[in-house]
Write an enzyme that holds these catalytic residues in place. Structure first.
Site, PDB file in Angstrom:
ATOM      1  N   LYS A  83      34.637  35.645  25.926  1.00  0.00           N
ATOM      2  CA  LYS A  83      33.308  36.221  26.164  1.00  0.00           C
ATOM      3  C   LYS A  83      32.383  35.136  26.697  1.00  0.00           C
ATOM      4  CE  LYS A  83      31.401  39.855  23.219  1.00  0.00           C
ATOM      5  NZ  LYS A  83      30.699  40.047  21.965  1.00  0.00           N
TER       6      LYS A  83
HETATM    7  C1  E4P Z   1      29.442  43.153  21.253  1.00  0.00           C
HETATM    8  O1  E4P Z   1      30.137  42.641  22.072  1.00  0.00           O
HETATM    9  C2  E4P Z   1      28.091  42.674  20.925  1.00  0.00           C
HETATM   10  O2  E4P Z   1      28.133  41.367  20.513  1.00  0.00           O
HETATM   11  C3  E4P Z   1      27.468  43.571  19.886  1.00  0.00           C
HETATM   12  O3  E4P Z   1      27.779  44.917  20.195  1.00  0.00           O
HETATM   13  C4  E4P Z   1      25.998  43.367  19.685  1.00  0.00           C
HETATM   14  O4  E4P Z   1      25.511  44.357  18.814  1.00  0.00           O
HETATM   15  P1  E4P Z   1      24.074  44.253  18.112  1.00  0.00           P
HETATM   16  O5  E4P Z   1      23.029  44.369  19.152  1.00  0.00           O
HETATM   17  O6  E4P Z   1      24.047  45.407  17.144  1.00  0.00           O
HETATM   18  O7  E4P Z   1      24.060  42.914  17.433  1.00  0.00           O
END
Ligand code: E4P
Length: 222
Positions: A83
């Site tokens: 990522k």
């Molecule tokens: C996924 O890849 C993200 O890191 C995650 O969905 C973020 O979610 P949040 O905004 O609820 O922290």
């Protein structure tokens, strides 16, 4: 739509994986920080639990640092997807990692232009953050629709991973929009299955069956 779990909790991931409908997992530094243990060990165990893409995020902010962290994550297990944040350095790192055959999930996407650049850099997944846009009074799901339209126009092989989904209606809307993947926290995943009418209906079927069995028993003992 593929369903990913948005958690680094092994307990939750095992619970979800047992149902047989979990296609992958997304983690981020905040999620890993909540867990006890070495993040590397946790990620490896996640890879052994779910045979699908498992996102591991870089924490370097410069391209060279992202590249070396990304190579390291990818070397740990075939399921790992790196990522990278949607920044200028993130784009450079994505282009290089993709060139080495390493799958990248470009994260922290908040605009269609960011997603377009992610796809052009060779990201395998683009993650628009729906809930965080909703949080600032901007319709997050519109971003998902815009990105899907743009990717369709040019046939980009980048999958739209609807992230930051906070409740079941987000999941329904992402699926209706045609998002390739939705990543959800375990609490939301559990909510997808529950319906009080299913519980009431099942109880009624079982009660009726018990009554019928008793009546059959009485008839045969006469
Ligand atoms: C996924 O890849 C993200 O890191 C995650 O969905 C973020 O979610 P949040 O905004 O609820 O922290």
């Amino acid at each position: 739509m593929k369903i990913f779990l948005d958690t680094a909790s092994l307990e939750e991931i095992r619970e979800g994986a047992e149902l047989g409908v979990v296609d992958g997992v997304t983690t981020n530094p905040s999620l890993l920080a909540k867990e006890k243990g070495d993040p590397e060990d946790i990620l490896l165990e996640i890879c052994r639990t779910v045979d699908g893409p498992i996102s591991a995020e870089v924490v370097a902010t410069d391209a060279a640092g992202m590249l070396s962290e990304g190579r390291h994550w990818a070397s740990l297990h075939k399921n790992i997807v790196v990522k990278c944040p949607c920044t200028a350095d993130g784009l450079k790192a994505t282009k290089l990692l993709a060139g080495e055959g390493i799958r990248v999930n470009m994260t922290l996407i908040f605009s269609p232009t960011q997603a377009l650049l992610a796809a052009k850099a060779g990201a395998r997944f683009a993650s628009p953050f729906v809930g965080r846009l909703d949080d600032v009074a901007t319709p997050g799901m519109e971003l998902v629709r815009d990105i899907l339209e743009i990717f369709r126009n040019y046939g980009y092989p980048c999958e739209v991973l609807a992230a930051s989904l906070r409740h079941p209606m987000h999941v329904v809307e992402a699926a209706k929009a045609g998002a390739h993947i939705g990543t959800l926290p375990m609490a939301v995943f559990r909510q997808l299955l529950k319906h009080p009418l299913t519980d009431i209906g099942l109880k009624r079927f079982l009660d009726d069956w018990e009554k019928a069995k008793k009546e059959m028993g009485q008839r045969t003992s006469r």
